[in-house]
Design an enzyme around this catalytic site. Structure first.
Site, PDB file in Angstrom:
ATOM      1  N   GLU A 490       0.825  -1.210   0.000  1.00  8.40           N
ATOM      2  CA  GLU A 490       0.000   0.000   0.000  1.00  8.40           C
ATOM      3  C   GLU A 490       0.862   1.264   0.000  1.00  8.40           C
ATOM      4  O   GLU A 490       0.666   2.191   0.796  1.00  8.40           O
ATOM      5  CB  GLU A 490      -0.976  -0.021   1.178  1.00  8.40           C
ATOM      6  CG  GLU A 490      -1.944  -1.196   1.104  1.00  8.40           C
ATOM      7  CD  GLU A 490      -2.976  -1.218   2.217  1.00  8.40           C
ATOM      8  OE1 GLU A 490      -2.873  -0.392   3.148  1.00  8.40           O
ATOM      9  OE2 GLU A 490      -3.887  -2.061   2.180  1.00  8.40           O
ATOM     10  N   GLU A 572      -4.133  -8.881   0.495  1.00  3.91           N
ATOM     11  CA  GLU A 572      -4.916  -8.719   1.721  1.00  3.91           C
ATOM     12  C   GLU A 572      -6.378  -8.895   1.363  1.00  3.91           C
ATOM     13  O   GLU A 572      -6.862  -8.309   0.394  1.00  3.91           O
ATOM     14  CB  GLU A 572      -4.702  -7.348   2.378  1.00  3.91           C
ATOM     15  CG  GLU A 572      -3.386  -7.204   3.085  1.00  3.91           C
ATOM     16  CD  GLU A 572      -3.213  -5.847   3.752  1.00  3.91           C
ATOM     17  OE1 GLU A 572      -4.235  -5.253   4.163  1.00  3.91           O
ATOM     18  OE2 GLU A 572      -2.064  -5.393   3.854  1.00  3.91           O
TER      19      GLU A 572
END
Length: 696
Positions: A490, A572
């Site tokens: 991220e 994720e």
């Protein structure tokens, strides 16, 4: 980029400068073994690796007690990473004596009897006090900040002064700096990387005072990082001609049930002031799966080699051997994680001067855009979990049995893969992954150039990302469990052209160090047409695959259409939240809902319902993820956020609670009801019924 679909990434031996090439393979015939001679057992050695975990004195200071900082010591710290700098100039150590020599804590004369006696691994923050001033709940509200000093005596014999002596630290959180006998040796900023410092120029016969300074700012992590010397610490004593740090690299370029080609590269360093000729010999043994020990039988021997090393030089020796009827390493339940150990000896004038062991596995990995990951020809659907590095109430201090227990419960659930989120793990965790047969997504960075938290890794990225990344790959690349490298999670700049440029640089560095595995990065915002997505071999979709929150808008189709040659997976998924044994009414009628006060959550009691239908705003229930994964059969699988609860990131009660609700297993190791949902999905061989209470 060449098409990657259907390509088997089996490594080819590295051809490096100073290489000694051996012109033939040696074949280990089936059923032919040689006993390890007794004289070899007594003669092997030349290297001592001694744990120095015990006997430390420690003191923490909430404010800076010595006026030192990374900036004041930077010129002496940076050269510690020189062995891992290829792209650009290495750092020259200043000729002046390093700072800190006048600080009383580095002096042998200082009386530390009032300091706390500790053994490492040691996490100074876990004992509290709770609700430490200034520390956010996202970091566990524990006193991770401040300066910590560790002191210990090292006794060096007169014979040891003729050897090379190294300090190996598996992890120090963070901004470590090391003095021996009052002289600054070096250090390493990144708290998750393992590193080595050469103590040889600074030690003397007799007592030597080792002092280590750790310096944590107030706000440098998104989760609980721990604090201090939280992993193992070693003293290595070896001849001045020796196998280098992370000095072997083993690959298996050709693998079948009948035979396997095993390639070996050995890095040898000569710190002597004169040249030296040495011989290199490597024997291979089977590792007993029950005892973890090498068998007595030599089942293969690499061709022996001799090489001349100039004073102060490094050389690389390559060799290959073919092993017939190999015991392949593979994930359970259909395969067995068989291991071998290569024992490399360096011989000078008929004497063994160094011995180095390398555990490895023989296996092939295939990456295919339509079928995902295959190991030894078997498609392995990724049933993975993300896991942070703390162990609940015992904190971040590495505990082998605690981590082993975590893996045992995950495997019982049917988990077959681990994402090391979002940092290099303890070396022993990878040893356990090899032993248990987990597949590993090994990850190094949560931050690049642009910050997420004020004092996070972006402060060091420019000068340290290359040595951090190269040392991480070299340390871990012999583990058969690792199937993919990840160099980011991220990342803030993932949607920018600059992020794509950095990703290409990182990918290039990884491929230079290990061309046998593909690279990934977890992306929560980057789209299929981004430079960032184009730069990675395997785009990792954080929550995008199943659609964020209550949305069913998946990015799998756009990524698959844009990159028909690439594997896709969810790095994720879910981010479901719950409190074990808590059942709140009314219950949502939806397949997946956001946990909010009065709807799956109780803000007064800081509880989330365990009906396992609730998630954070960007997340989804397990059932929704399963449905979306099945909708796109080319998806290689998922890494659920998270396998275990952990300290910090207490969403949805970010400012009130101190530990997460994300875990499938809670902090104490008790299974939440989510455990049985995943077990039903991931272990169809297991027949069981799980009963939930429900209002009439």
């Amino acid at each position: 980029m060449m098409p990657l679909a259907g390509t088997v990434y089996n490594a080819y031996g590295l051809l490096l400068s100073g290489l000694v090439l051996l012109g033939h393979f040696q074949i280990a015939e089936a059923g032919v073994v040689r006993r390890l001679p007794n004289e070899y057992l007594t003669a092997q050695g030349g290297r001592e690796r001694v744990s120095i975990n015990s006997g430390w004195r420690f003191s923490r200071f909430a404010s800076n007690p010595d006026s030192l900082s990374y900036d004041t010591m930077k010129a002496w710290i940076l050269p510690s990473g020189n062995d891992f700098i290829v792209n650009g100039d290495k750092h020259e150590r200043p000729v002046e004596v390093g700072p800190g020599g006048d600080v009383e804590y580095v002096q042998a004369s200082f009386d530390d009897s009032e300091w706390e006696a500790v053994n490492v691994p040691h996490d100074w923050a876990i004992k509290g006090p709770f609700h430490a001033p200034g520390i956010p709940n996202s970091m566990g509200a524990l006193p991770i900040n401040g300066v910590g000093w560790y002191r210990r005596n090292l006794e060096i014999t007169s014979s040891d002064t003729e050897k090379s002596i190294f300090l190996d630290i598996d992890g120090a959180m963070s901004n470590s700096a090391v003095w021996i006998n009052g002289q600054l040796v070096g250090g390493w900023p990144y708290g998750y990387n393992s590193f080595r410092l050469d103590l040889t120029p600074y030690v003397k016969a007799g007592d030597n005072l080792l002092a280590i300074r750790i310096d944590n700012p107030m706000n440098f992590s998104r989760w609980y990082p721990g604090a201090g010397l939280y992993r193992n610490v070693w003293l290595v004593k070896v001849d001045q001609t020796y196998i280098g740090q992370f000095g072997t690299y083993i690959t298996t370029p050709v693998v079948s049930a009948e035979s396997a080609v095993v390639d070996l590269t050995v890095e040898i360093e000569n710190k002597r002031n004169s040249s030296r000729q040495v011989g290199v010999k490597t024997d291979v043994y089977v590792v007993d799966g029950k005892t973890g020990q090498a068998g007595a039988d030599v089942i293969a021997t690499f061709p022996q080699a001799a090489t001349d090393l100039k004073a102060g030089s490094k050389e690389f020796v390559n060799a290959s051997v073919t092993i017939t009827n190999p015991r392949l390493w593979g994930p359970r339940p259909n395969q067995e994680p068989n291991l071998y150990v290569a024992v490399t000896t360096i011989i000078a004038n008929g004497t063994v001067i160094d011995t180095y062991e390398t555990r490895f596995g023989i296996r092939s990995v295939t990456y295919d855009a339509d079928t995902g990951i295959s190991v030894n020809g078997e498609r392995i659907y990724i049933q993975g979990t993300n896991n942070h590095h703390d162990q609940g109430s015992i904190g971040a201090a590495f505990n082998l049995r605690a981590v082993e227990r975590q893996l045992e419960l995950l495997q019982e659930m049917g988990c077959n893969a681990l994402r090391m989120s979002h940092n290099p793990p303890a070396p022993e965790l990878l040893d356990l992954a090899d032993k248990f047969g987990f597949l590993v997504l090994d990850e190094i960075f949560d931050v690049w150039k642009e910050q997420k938290i004020q004092d996070d890794y972006h402060v060091y990225f420019e000068e340290w990302h290359e040595p951090d990344l190269r040392s991480f790959i070299r340390r871990d690349r012999n583990h058969p469990s690792i199937i993919v490298w990840s160099f980011g999670n991220e990342i803030v700049e993932q949607t920018k052209a600059s992020g794509g440029a950095t990703a290409r640089e990182m990918d290039s560095i990884v491929k230079e160090e290990d061309p046998t595995r593909q690279c990934s990065s977890g992306m929560n915002n980057a789209r299929a047409d981004s430079e960032f997505a184009a730069a990675v071999d395997i785009p990792g979709l954080n929550y995008q695959g199943e659609g964020r929150g209550t949305s069913f808008d998946s990015t799998y189709p756009s990524f698959h259409e844009t990159y028909p040659e690439k594997v896709l997976w969810s790095t994720e998924s879910s981010s479901g939240v719950s409190s074990r044994g808590t059942y709140l009414f009314p219950v949502t009628s939806a397949n997946s809902s956001t946990a909010e006060d009065g709807s799956g959550a109780d803000a007064e009691k800081l509880l989330v319902s365990a009906y396992e239908l609730y998630a954070v705003p960007w997340g989804s229930s397990p059932d929704k993820v399963f449905w979306m994964q099945d909708k796109f059969p080319y998806a290689a699988g998922e890494f659920v956020w998270t396998g275990w609860d952990y300290i910090g990131e207490p969403t949805p009660f970010d400012t009130e609670a101190r530990s997460s609700y994300f875990g499938i297993i809670d902090l104490a190791g008790f299974k939440k009801d989510r455990f049985f949902i995943y077990q039903a999905r991931w272990r169809p061989d297991l027949v069981r019924a799980t009963i939930f209470p429900f209002e009439k």
